[in-house]
Design an enzyme around this catalytic site. Structure first.
Site, PDB file in Angstrom:
ATOM      1  N   ASP A  96      87.855 129.511 131.942  1.00 14.31           N
ATOM      2  CA  ASP A  96      87.608 130.446 130.752  1.00 14.31           C
ATOM      3  C   ASP A  96      86.219 130.384 130.310  1.00 14.31           C
ATOM      4  OD1 ASP A  96      88.375 128.040 129.554  1.00 14.31           O
ATOM      5  OD2 ASP A  96      88.822 128.910 127.556  1.00 14.31           O
ATOM      6  N   GLU A 118      90.115 126.302 127.442  1.00 19.77           N
ATOM      7  CA  GLU A 118      89.447 125.347 126.612  1.00 19.77           C
ATOM      8  C   GLU A 118      88.621 125.911 125.678  1.00 19.77           C
ATOM      9  OE1 GLU A 118      86.311 122.636 125.705  1.00 19.77           O
ATOM     10  OE2 GLU A 118      86.038 124.690 126.518  1.00 19.77           O
TER      11      GLU A 118
HETATM   12  N1  LIG Z   1      81.892 122.942 127.084  1.00 20.46           N
HETATM   13  C1  LIG Z   1      82.663 122.579 126.188  1.00 20.46           C
HETATM   14  C2  LIG Z   1      82.981 123.495 125.049  1.00 20.46           C
HETATM   15  O1  LIG Z   1      81.972 124.394 124.723  1.00 20.46           O
HETATM   16  N2  LIG Z   1      83.966 123.228 124.240  1.00 20.46           N
HETATM   17  C3  LIG Z   1      84.076 124.161 123.018  1.00 20.46           C
HETATM   18  C4  LIG Z   1      85.557 123.991 122.765  1.00 20.46           C
HETATM   19  C5  LIG Z   1      86.129 124.702 121.575  1.00 20.46           C
HETATM   20  C6  LIG Z   1      86.947 124.704 120.531  1.00 20.46           C
HETATM   21  N3  LIG Z   1      87.289 125.939 119.767  1.00 20.46           N
HETATM   22  C7  LIG Z   1      86.552 126.813 120.566  1.00 20.46           C
HETATM   23  N4  LIG Z   1      85.958 126.173 121.529  1.00 20.46           N
HETATM   24  C8  LIG Z   1      83.323 123.779 121.968  1.00 20.46           C
HETATM   25  O2  LIG Z   1      82.695 124.638 121.005  1.00 20.46           O
HETATM   26  O3  LIG Z   1      82.606 122.586 121.728  1.00 20.46           O
HETATM   27 ZN   LIG Z   2      82.913 124.137 128.414  1.00 20.89          ZN
HETATM   28 ZN   LIG Z   3      82.306 126.196 125.990  1.00 24.60          ZN
END
Ligand SMILES: NCC(=O)N[C@@H](Cc1c[nH]cn1)C(=O)O
Ligand SMILES: [Zn+2]
Ligand SMILES: [Zn+2]
Length: 477
Positions: free
Chosen positions: A100, A167
């Site tokens: 995603d 994710e």
């Molecule tokens: N590449 C990892 C990443 O971008 N993780 C996001 C996870 C997240 C949690 N809520 C929305 N996104 C991040 O923002 O760290």
């Molecule tokens: Zn990511």
């Molecule tokens: Zn991300």
């Protein structure tokens, strides 16, 4: 054990086809946080599943159930579990990635359509949403598998794979799956010796990195409501409690302009750094210029590199993300919005956890709201969260990645902690009881989550070699 030269040549010879495959992946706008794109996240799952099967991976799509998003019940996209090889003499590595992406609109300020991969004519950058986060790295694994499938060459390790489509929206449903299938009762994740996640970035634009820490996260939505509908500010201004005024006041009490978290007890949970720890940050290949280049402006909070690095890696941070329901169009509409929701999140570091921090946040917001004596209503929601993670970087999993980096890039990697969050990392570490390594493919200026996200062609191609070489090095550490 070095990777076969034939593999490295295969990657170079097939670079254009790999980029075409990345272009196909980027074209599917698999935005997990937007209900109107949920069908695209499913489409992306099917696309990836087909690609994995085509290179010999035995896969299954696991239904993760339903969830509520923006008051709507939605089917969660499936997790893809894959495996290839089951030789008891080999190590078993679990690969994780997410298919995603964050939302993206051309009107956000992109120079090109975010879902059409553009190869920059002079610098070779591959520009498009998800190119770096995290479709490029997932496709890096596919490239490695394609070589072994096409040449009939055996992989040096057994592989298990777990790819998810939520994710960017809190990895809903995945923790339960890992706990159900990975607690040592003969479940699907049993037998994993180590985990590798390629879903973060180098610190700068020149030095490869291995990452042993991630910040956790707790994400809040604050809704202030009052009037039964939007009001005319000429008629109602200075006569009613305005939701937006209350909300802006509350949001303004959360963090100082220099990043200090104003919620009592939150910053205070974190112990000060030792001199030894500061020396680690001081030794990293990083400068204030790097953060300014990545941010696109000279706006660093400090001129001291150690302070800047600690701000990203070992201190919590609170960021304000947006206000839903506020007037944001062109023109000068004189409206008093009836209901507005402010969104903010806190990146957490050990020993902070959402369970420890959330009650402090809620109590503080309620007491600050009470001070306003407003007749509006405040509703606080905790949208999602995850704990921070720190791993043992002296483990053989990191040693294999270090050797692979030196073989491919002829450079020793930086050892970094990442400021972002990948909630399932800690779940893998705790549930499976194994070492987790983050092996980034992209550079610090890739602009993940931002406009004009890109992955440099060389990072995609050399990064594919790195992922493959790491598997060979694992077989011999
Ligand atoms: N590449 C990892 C990443 O971008 N993780 C996001 C996870 C997240 C949690 N809520 C929305 N996104 C991040 O923002 O760290
Ligand atoms: Zn990511
Ligand atoms: Zn991300």
């Amino acid at each position: 054990m070095p990777a076969p030269t034939e593999f490295l040549q295969f990657v170079d010879q097939n670079a254009d086809a790999f980029i075409q495959r990345l272009s196909d992946a980027v074209a599917i706008p698999s935005i997990s946080g937007d209900a109107s794109h949920r069908k695209d996240v499913f489409k992306m799952a099917d696309w990836l599943n087909d690609q994995l099967k085509a290179v010999g991976v035995e896969t299954q799509l696991v239904d993760l159930g339903k969830h509520i998003m923006d008051d709507e019940e939605l089917q969660l996209p499936p997790a893809i579990l894959g495996r290839i090889g089951n030789d008891p003499k080999k190590k078993t590595v679990l690969l994780y990635g997410h298919f995603d992406v964050q939302p993206a609109n051309k009107s956000d300020g992109w120079d090109t359509d975010p879902f059409t991969l553009v190869v920059h004519p002079t610098n070779g950058q591959l520009i498009g949403r998800g190119s770096s986060d995290d479709k490029g790295p997932i496709l890096g694994w596919l490239n490695v598998l394609q070589y072994h499938f096409q040449t009939g060459k055996e992989l040096p390790v057994n592989l298990k794979m777990c790819f998810e489509g939520m994710e960017e929206s809190g990895s809903e449903g995945l923790d339960d799956l890992v706990k159900r299938e990975g607690s040592g009762n003969g479940g699907w994740f049993d037998g994993v010796d180590c985990v590798c996640i390629s879903d973060n970035y180098w610190l700068n634009t020149r030095t490869p990195a291995l990452t042993y820490g991630l910040r956790g996260l707790t994400y809040f939505k604050l809704t202030v409501s009052g009037p039964s509908r939007d009001l005319h500010s000429g008629v109602f201004g200075r006569t009613v409690h305005e939701p937006m005024t209350d909300l802006i006041h509350l949001m303004g009490q959360l963090v100082s302009p220099t990043g200090k978290i104003l919620i009592p007890g939150v910053d205070e949970m974190v112990p000060p750094p030792t001199e030894e720890e500061k020396a680690i940050y001081s030794g990293l290949d990083y400068s204030i210029q790097d953060i300014q280049d990545a941010a696109g402006a000279a706006i660093a909070l400090s001129d001291d590199k150690v302070n800047v690095l600690m701000g990203r890696m070992r201190y919590p941070s609170l960021s304000l993300h947006g206000i839903e329901g506020a007037f944001s169009g062109v023109g000068a509409k004189t409206v008093i919005p009836a209901k507005v929701s402010g969104k903010f999140s806190i990146r957490l570091v050990p020993p902070q956890t959402p369970d420890a921090v959330n009650p402090l946040v809620i109590a503080y917001l309620q007491s600050e709201f009470a001070k306003l004596n407003s007749k509006n209503k405040l509703h606080i929601e905790d949208l999602h969260g995850g704990k921070p993670w720190v791993a043992d970087h002296k483990h053989w999993n990191f040693e294999a990645a270090k050797r692979a980096t030196e073989a491919v890039y002829k450079q020793s990697p930086d050892l970094t902690r990442e400021g972002g969050s990948i909630p399932v990392t800690l779940t893998f570490a705790e549930t499976l009881g194994v070492n987790v390594l983050l092996l980034p493919m992209g550079r610090g200026d890739d602009g993940a989550h931002s406009t004009n996200e890109k992955l440099d062609r060389s990072n995609f191609i050399e990064g594919t070699k790195l992922l493959g070489t790491y598997l060979y090095e694992l077989a011999s550490v």
